[in-house]
Motif scaffolding. Structure first.
Motif: not given
Length: 201
Positions: A31-34, A38-47, A76-79
């Motif tokens: 719900p609060g992804r933006f 919530a920046i750490p939800l995305y920052a650091g993920e890789w594949f 940018f995804m967020i921030g």
């Protein structure tokens, strides 16, 4: 909350194009992804992904910048978090990766590149507990995963859940971090299960 210092592999194997797009926004139901926190939800993920997928993304928009086998998307995804695509020679083989980096953090792109090289140098099947859970979350369809809402106890709201088999015909929603070893193994691809359990399956 996930630390944005936490570089984490979220998918095992090489993602094809449909899987790549799913992995880009695997938190779509949060719900609060933006929100700013919530920046750490995305920052650091890789594949890992294929060369054709990497080339496709390079052609989508002119990159923000390119250098040394890397390019950064200008959207940018967020921030200050955006997509970074890496082309890295590893053991005489050129491989391609996508990661979300927070560009407001000094040397973040280079640090992620080093984290990828370090992780890929380990055996593919040597999955940590956290990596197994991240792969399960990535591999579960949106209809069978989500974030705990007001129907859950207040102490766990916002945490991730997935559906598991149970005596109930529709299955049972269970927090990702509460999965038993048997439930984790059942949700992993056979080739990533412990050898004796893969044979049993």
């Amino acid at each position: 909350m996930i630390s944005s210092d936490n570089f984490r592999k979220i998918w095992f194997g090489c993602a094809d194009r449909p899987q790549m797009f799913r992995l880009f926004d695997r938190h779509a139901k949060q719900p609060g992804r933006f929100a700013a926190d919530a920046i750490p939800l995305y920052a650091g993920e890789w594949f890992e992904l294929g060369q054709s997928e990497c080339d496709y993304m390079l052609d989508v928009l002119p990159p923000l910048w390119m250098r040394g086998g890397m390019f950064v998307l200008r959207e940018f995804m967020i921030g200050a978090v955006t997509s970074v695509f890496f082309t890295i020679p590893i053991n005489d083989r050129v491989r391609h990766f996508h990661g979300y980096c927070d560009l407001s953090r000094r040397q973040e792109v280079e640090r992620m590149r080093q984290a990828i090289v370090t992780r890929v140098s380990r055996p593919e099947r040597a999955m940590s507990e956290a990596e197994r859970l991240e792969h399960i979350w990535s591999d579960t369809r949106d209809a069978y995963r989500g974030y705990a809402d007001e129907t859950w106890p207040s102490s766990v709201r916002g945490e991730r859940w997935v559906m598991v088999y149970s005596s109930k015909p529709q299955g049972e929603a269970k927090l990702l971090t509460d999965l038993t070893e048997a439930e984790i193994v059942a949700k992993l691809p056979i080739h990533y299960r412990p050898t004796h359990q893969a044979l049993a399956a």
